[in-house]
Scaffold this motif. Sequence first.
Motif, PDB file in Angstrom:
ATOM      1  N   UNK A 189       5.929 -13.347 -16.237  1.00 53.51           N
ATOM      2  CA  UNK A 189       5.702 -12.183 -16.229  1.00 53.51           C
ATOM      3  C   UNK A 189       6.957 -11.498 -15.555  1.00 53.51           C
ATOM      4  N   UNK A 190       7.260 -10.214 -15.799  1.00 56.49           N
ATOM      5  CA  UNK A 190       8.596  -9.567 -15.179  1.00 56.49           C
ATOM      6  C   UNK A 190       8.238  -9.677 -13.444  1.00 56.49           C
ATOM      7  N   UNK A 191       7.092  -9.645 -13.047  1.00 55.44           N
ATOM      8  CA  UNK A 191       7.125  -9.226 -11.558  1.00 55.44           C
ATOM      9  C   UNK A 191       6.827 -10.672 -10.884  1.00 55.44           C
ATOM     10  N   UNK A 192       6.685 -11.769 -11.664  1.00 56.25           N
ATOM     11  CA  UNK A 192       6.263 -13.014 -11.078  1.00 56.25           C
ATOM     12  C   UNK A 192       7.873 -13.851 -10.251  1.00 56.25           C
TER      13      UNK A 192
ATOM     14  N   UNK B  46      13.274 -14.030 -10.087  1.00 56.50           N
ATOM     15  CA  UNK B  46      12.424 -12.914 -10.362  1.00 56.50           C
ATOM     16  C   UNK B  46      13.028 -11.774 -11.047  1.00 56.50           C
ATOM     17  N   UNK B  47      12.436 -11.657 -12.165  1.00 60.93           N
ATOM     18  CA  UNK B  47      13.038 -10.805 -13.137  1.00 60.93           C
ATOM     19  C   UNK B  47      13.137  -9.347 -12.577  1.00 60.93           C
ATOM     20  N   UNK B  48      12.142  -8.902 -12.052  1.00 62.47           N
ATOM     21  CA  UNK B  48      12.242  -7.258 -11.329  1.00 62.47           C
ATOM     22  C   UNK B  48      13.085  -7.128 -10.400  1.00 62.47           C
TER      23      UNK B  48
ATOM     24  N   UNK C   1      14.909  -7.042 -17.944  1.00 65.75           N
ATOM     25  CA  UNK C   1      13.922  -6.290 -18.331  1.00 65.75           C
ATOM     26  C   UNK C   1      12.839  -7.233 -19.065  1.00 65.75           C
ATOM     27  N   UNK C   2      11.628  -6.672 -19.375  1.00 66.32           N
ATOM     28  CA  UNK C   2      10.714  -7.345 -19.763  1.00 66.32           C
ATOM     29  C   UNK C   2      10.927  -7.635 -21.570  1.00 66.32           C
ATOM     30  N   UNK C   3      10.398  -8.601 -22.105  1.00 65.39           N
ATOM     31  CA  UNK C   3      10.577  -8.921 -23.774  1.00 65.39           C
ATOM     32  C   UNK C   3      11.942  -9.061 -23.884  1.00 65.39           C
TER      33      UNK C   3
ATOM     34  N   UNK D 297       8.127 -11.693 -20.090  1.00 68.21           N
ATOM     35  CA  UNK D 297       7.064 -10.991 -20.825  1.00 68.21           C
ATOM     36  C   UNK D 297       6.484  -9.775 -20.014  1.00 68.21           C
ATOM     37  N   UNK D 298       6.453  -8.733 -20.604  1.00 70.17           N
ATOM     38  CA  UNK D 298       5.522  -7.366 -20.108  1.00 70.17           C
ATOM     39  C   UNK D 298       4.106  -7.956 -19.928  1.00 70.17           C
ATOM     40  N   UNK D 299       3.337  -7.267 -19.216  1.00 67.19           N
ATOM     41  CA  UNK D 299       1.908  -7.394 -19.027  1.00 67.19           C
ATOM     42  C   UNK D 299       1.225  -7.254 -20.501  1.00 67.19           C
TER      43      UNK D 299
END
Length: 256
Positions: free
Chosen positions: A61-64, A121-123, A128-130, A159-161
């Motif tokens: 996930x993008x915030x993990x 950490x993507x965020x 960005x997601x996707x 991935x986005x949520x």
Amino acid sequence: MAGNDFSSVSLNLENVSGCAFRWQDNLGLAAKAPWPLSLQWQKDLPPLVRCPELATATAMLEDEVLEIKMEGEDDYGVRDLNVNWECFGREQPKTALIKQDFKIKDGSTQAKKVAGSYRFCPSVLHVPADTTVMLCAVASDYFPGREPSRSFVHRIYVLSREEHARLIEKQFEAFLAQLEELTRKQDALNGESRQTRDLPKEKLDAEEAAKQLDEQSLSQKDQAEKLDQLIKEWTEALREALRNPDLTKDMLREWT
């Protein structure tokens, strides 16, 4: 001298097969005999570099936060260890949206192995997601003019949520379909087994009946193994679902 270690100026040892060390301390004491050293020439190979615990492909996930361990090895010392990654959109997979090189750790001529870790950490990194991130570890040695060595390229799917939730739902729909199929086959096997057991004794003793029982027993065993595997995959999918706060308690309760 530096503690128990010593070093010398650079020496040209081309075509030299052996040498001897002689030493003397500041009080004039010297070794009884020189220390002979044989030299065997070996081509200097590029460093070995890897991310030992990172899967070939990983989804997050993008915030993990993903902790990535990496290490580089070289017989004549690792100069430095770095990480390199590029982010690509799903619609334009050949055009990098973001590129980053980051130094993990400096090495030395004495460091035959250098290890470190990188927190992805993507965020935080504005990924960005996707999107898909292509990541590898990079290590350099001291051989003049040599290009750095790169590890296997790992894929990280961000991935986005919402997308993650859709994938989880599809996975459980597939599990339910497999469970229904296993249940249908198990009911059919139970019916066949009852019919075989209800045969008259003289027919049960026949070779054909014994063969049917053996086949049914093997089929029951195969069904049990498939069910065990499905339960393992189901349990792992539930753990995956717990990562996503967008999946409600009611949905999780339904899948359990």
